[in-house]
Design an enzyme around this catalytic site. Structure first.
Site, PDB file in Angstrom:
ATOM      1  N   CYS A  33     -34.882  -9.054 -13.309  1.00 31.77           N
ATOM      2  CA  CYS A  33     -35.963  -8.558 -12.453  1.00 31.77           C
ATOM      3  C   CYS A  33     -37.290  -8.392 -13.194  1.00 31.77           C
ATOM      4  O   CYS A  33     -38.348  -8.775 -12.692  1.00 31.77           O
ATOM      5  CB  CYS A  33     -35.538  -7.246 -11.816  1.00 31.77           C
ATOM      6  N   HIS A  91     -40.449  -2.056 -10.412  1.00 28.30           N
ATOM      7  CA  HIS A  91     -40.700  -2.023 -11.853  1.00 28.30           C
ATOM      8  C   HIS A  91     -42.193  -2.244 -12.119  1.00 28.30           C
ATOM      9  O   HIS A  91     -42.820  -3.096 -11.490  1.00 28.30           O
ATOM     10  CB  HIS A  91     -39.935  -3.147 -12.567  1.00 28.30           C
ATOM     11  N   SER A  96     -33.457   1.546  -9.371  1.00 28.00           N
ATOM     12  CA  SER A  96     -32.850   0.485  -8.550  1.00 28.00           C
ATOM     13  C   SER A  96     -32.347  -0.659  -9.422  1.00 28.00           C
ATOM     14  O   SER A  96     -31.478  -1.419  -8.991  1.00 28.00           O
ATOM     15  CB  SER A  96     -33.862  -0.054  -7.541  1.00 28.00           C
ATOM     16  N   GLN A 103     -38.506  -4.498  -7.590  1.00 20.44           N
ATOM     17  CA  GLN A 103     -37.377  -5.063  -8.343  1.00 20.44           C
ATOM     18  C   GLN A 103     -36.309  -5.620  -7.411  1.00 20.44           C
ATOM     19  O   GLN A 103     -35.686  -6.634  -7.701  1.00 20.44           O
ATOM     20  CB  GLN A 103     -36.819  -3.967  -9.254  1.00 20.44           C
ATOM     21  N   THR A 110     -22.820  -5.172   0.194  1.00 20.11           N
ATOM     22  CA  THR A 110     -22.967  -3.723   0.394  1.00 20.11           C
ATOM     23  C   THR A 110     -23.786  -3.050  -0.713  1.00 20.11           C
ATOM     24  O   THR A 110     -24.042  -1.853  -0.648  1.00 20.11           O
ATOM     25  CB  THR A 110     -21.575  -3.059   0.440  1.00 20.11           C
ATOM     26  N   GLY A 111     -24.192  -3.809  -1.723  1.00 12.54           N
ATOM     27  CA  GLY A 111     -24.955  -3.233  -2.835  1.00 12.54           C
ATOM     28  C   GLY A 111     -26.446  -3.155  -2.524  1.00 12.54           C
ATOM     29  O   GLY A 111     -26.896  -3.567  -1.447  1.00 12.54           O
ATOM     30  N   ALA A 112     -27.208  -2.638  -3.493  1.00  8.37           N
ATOM     31  CA  ALA A 112     -28.651  -2.465  -3.298  1.00  8.37           C
ATOM     32  C   ALA A 112     -29.334  -3.813  -3.070  1.00  8.37           C
ATOM     33  O   ALA A 112     -30.155  -3.969  -2.156  1.00  8.37           O
ATOM     34  CB  ALA A 112     -29.251  -1.757  -4.520  1.00  8.37           C
ATOM     35  N   VAL A 113     -28.974  -4.814  -3.875  1.00  4.19           N
ATOM     36  CA  VAL A 113     -29.596  -6.137  -3.711  1.00  4.19           C
ATOM     37  C   VAL A 113     -29.056  -6.806  -2.443  1.00  4.19           C
ATOM     38  O   VAL A 113     -29.808  -7.434  -1.682  1.00  4.19           O
ATOM     39  CB  VAL A 113     -29.354  -7.023  -4.957  1.00  4.19           C
TER      40      VAL A 113
END
Ligand code: A2P
Length: 340
Positions: free
Chosen positions: A125, A238, A155, A311, A9-12
């Site tokens: 990253c 990035h 992020s 990233q 459920t996270g960004a990554v």
């Protein structure tokens, strides 16, 4: 072949699902895990709805586990996952510096992945994005010294980092004072030269990660690396200004030609046409953009470049999936013996 994402459920995690959706990786089942808060949540994948489960304490019934729930979760649970027979591709920094854990960017040192003992680490990253561009130059011209200044998106601090930028920007535009929580200071309309903890030598841990990890991935302990890592108010991607001192001189044209033939790199370098790497164009892209290639005024025969890489993709989710794809292409990714 069963694949699991821990931290789905996270960004990554979100990007892992998107990358897997279009991946050539051959697998029959995807399992999603997160904290108990997210248990029961349904997420779409290849036309189906998959249910998020609370991450169990012990083994997971999967052949490959893509972990992106943070270092403490990986540190606590990865040994049980490995004992259960899974290969763990870990996005956190928990195991990156262990001598028996390969730290892998497939285009650069894919072969190192073949020697894993159950865990493969995905680099930080900033490092992953830089080495894609620097590795071919190092191989051909021998990098002696590498000086990096970074411009890192929110992020990098996960979903909550991006939310803090959006919420605080909205507040500031409406005349309200924003109090920082994820970052050390308010991030809108600001740049913060502080990512991760300060070390005894005055560098931050993020800056030292670039030095430690680049050396490990390039297999060159003699490389001199100095980094200044800065958080900027962008959502993702990035950027990095990189200065290279070389053993053998390279011209910008030679470097451009070499990088044009490098997997994972898009040379975007036509200043007259205002073409150079930027988060605006690099976001969502699998390739790392490289441009502003010029002869260094600091080191004779050296080079200056500017890179921008997503990233969440090459710096995290994409690289993790590419490691699994690489192993499968090498015939080194097999379902666990006796797995249910
Ligand atoms: P959750 O959404 O349920 O909190 P990010 O890096 O974007 O902040 O994402 C972190 C990921 O790690 C999320 O998927 C989050 O799940 C997950 N996570 C956080 N704490 C735990 C935990 N104790 N066990 C398993 N997953 C966790």
């Amino acid at each position: 072949m069963k694949v699991a994402i821990v931290g789905a459920t996270g960004a990554v995690g979100h990007e892992l699902m998107k990358v897997l959706e279009n991946s050539t990786l051959d697998f029959s089942e995807l399992q999603l895990y997160a904290s108990p808060r997210s248990a029961g949540l349904k997420l779409p994948f290849r036309g189906q709805e998959l249910t998020v489960q609370a991450t169990p304490e012990g083994a997971i019934d999967a052949d490959v586990i893509l972990a992106s729930a943070g270092g403490s979760i990986s540190k606590a649970l990865a040994p049980a996952w490995v004992a259960g027979g899974a290969l763990v591709i870990d996005n956190s920094s928990a195991f990156r510096y262990d001598a028996d854990v390969p730290l892998v960017v497939p285009e650069v040192n894919g072969q190192a992945a073949l020697g894993h003992k159950g865990i493969i680490a995905n680099p930080n990253c900033t490092t992953a994005i830089a080495v894609v561009a620097v590795a071919p130059l190092h191989r051909k011209y021998g990098v002696k010294r590498m000086i990096v200044s970074t411009y890192q998106a929110t992020s990098g601090a996960g979903q909550k980092g991006m939310e803090e930028l959006l919420e605080q920007t909205h507040m500031q535009l409406h005349g309200k004072e924003a109090t920082a929580s994820v970052f050390a200071h308010p991030i809108p309309f600001n740049v913060i030269p502080h990512i991760d903890a300060f070390q005894d030598n005055g560098y931050t841990k993020e800056e030292m990660k670039v030095a430690w990890e680049t050396r490990k991935i390039l297999g060159d302990e003699n490389l001199i690396i100095s980094c200044t890592a800065v958080r900027i108010p962008t959502l993702r991607t990035h950027s990095e200004a990189i200065t290279l001192e070389l053993e053998r001189p390279a011209t910008p044209d030679e470097a451009r030609e070499l990088l044009r033939h490098t997997a994972g790199v898009e040379v975007r370098d036509d200043p007259e046409a205002k073409l150079y790497p930027m988060p605006l164009t690099a976001s969502g892209k699998y390739d790392v953009e490289v441009g502003r290639i010029r002869a260094s005024l600091a080191f004779e025969g050296g080079l200056e470049l500017f890179v921008a890489g997503d990233q969440l993709l090459k710096g995290a989710a994409l690289n993790a999936v590419q490691i699994a794809e690489y192993l499968q292409a090498q015939g080194a990714l097999k379902p666990r013996a006796g797995a249910v």
